[in-house]
Design a protein around this motif. Sequence first.
Motif, mmCIF file in Angstrom:
data_model
loop_
_atom_site.group_PDB
_atom_site.id
_atom_site.type_symbol
_atom_site.label_atom_id
_atom_site.label_comp_id
_atom_site.label_asym_id
_atom_site.label_seq_id
_atom_site.Cartn_x
_atom_site.Cartn_y
_atom_site.Cartn_z
ATOM 1 N N PRO A 17 0.819 -1.214 0.000
ATOM 2 C CA PRO A 17 0.000 0.000 0.000
ATOM 3 C C PRO A 17 0.859 1.273 0.000
ATOM 4 C CG PRO A 17 -0.355 -1.293 2.017
ATOM 5 C CD PRO A 17 0.650 -2.021 1.202
ATOM 6 N N PRO A 18 0.288 2.398 -0.450
ATOM 7 C CA PRO A 18 1.024 3.664 -0.440
ATOM 8 C C PRO A 18 1.603 4.015 0.931
ATOM 9 C CG PRO A 18 -0.987 3.918 -1.706
ATOM 10 C CD PRO A 18 -1.036 2.557 -1.066
ATOM 11 N N SER A 19 0.952 3.611 1.997
ATOM 12 C CA SER A 19 1.466 3.911 3.344
ATOM 13 C C SER A 19 2.841 3.283 3.569
ATOM 14 C CB SER A 19 0.484 3.445 4.418
ATOM 15 O OG SER A 19 0.287 2.042 4.324
ATOM 16 N N ARG A 20 3.077 2.084 3.034
ATOM 17 C CA ARG A 20 4.395 1.430 3.190
ATOM 18 C C ARG A 20 5.458 2.121 2.353
ATOM 19 N NH1 ARG A 20 5.052 -4.303 3.047
ATOM 20 N NH2 ARG A 20 7.254 -3.731 3.079
ATOM 21 N N VAL A 21 5.095 2.562 1.150
ATOM 22 C CA VAL A 21 6.060 3.274 0.303
ATOM 23 C C VAL A 21 6.429 4.594 0.975
ATOM 24 C CG1 VAL A 21 6.492 4.274 -1.970
ATOM 25 C CG2 VAL A 21 5.099 2.197 -1.774
ATOM 26 N N PHE A 22 5.427 5.303 1.460
ATOM 27 C CA PHE A 22 5.664 6.578 2.137
ATOM 28 C C PHE A 22 6.549 6.378 3.361
ATOM 29 C CE2 PHE A 22 4.660 10.053 5.012
ATOM 30 C CZ PHE A 22 4.778 11.152 4.179
ATOM 31 N N ALA A 23 6.285 5.348 4.146
ATOM 32 C CA ALA A 23 7.074 5.078 5.350
ATOM 33 C C ALA A 23 8.533 4.780 4.999
ATOM 34 C CB ALA A 23 6.468 3.921 6.142
ATOM 35 N N GLU A 75 1.381 9.860 2.540
ATOM 36 C CA GLU A 75 0.891 8.781 1.685
ATOM 37 C C GLU A 75 0.401 9.253 0.314
ATOM 38 O OE1 GLU A 75 -1.827 6.331 3.930
ATOM 39 O OE2 GLU A 75 -0.534 6.452 5.702
ATOM 40 N N GLN A 76 0.651 10.542 -0.042
ATOM 41 C CA GLN A 76 0.178 11.059 -1.327
ATOM 42 C C GLN A 76 1.224 11.816 -2.138
ATOM 43 O OE1 GLN A 76 -3.565 13.205 -1.103
ATOM 44 N NE2 GLN A 76 -4.093 12.081 0.753
#
Length: 143
Positions: A17-23, A75-76
Amino acid sequence: MTVTHATFTLERTYPVPPSRVFAAWADAAAKARWFVPDGTHELDFRVGGVETVGATGPDGTALAVTSTYHDIVPEQRIVYSTTLSGGKALATVSITTVELAEDGEGARLVLTEQGTFLDGAEEPAWREQGTGDWLDRLGEALR
């Protein structure tokens, strides 16, 4: 004395998910693993925060990279400006936008960089290749 302007866009899809990429981008230890395999790295990931990288170029020249974060939407979106110097000479100044979105069960990342390349010290194609390489390492780190 030459100035070359160039823009490139790279896209990647990651199976998280985008949250993992952002993290992986926001956490200093996580980012150091995929972004700076050799060299020094410091990250203050916040609007107004600075990221620095110290490394050595293929010819032994000391490289210094400094980025300043201007916009962060968790996340964006991430927007930052960067300078790259080789030795004491400024080689590039750029602005980069990273956009994240859901893509099925994964994340789609779109990175657009607009650069000013000075006096042939770095070529746009080199920057695009290097950026693609670290986006690929990010993908490996996320697996």
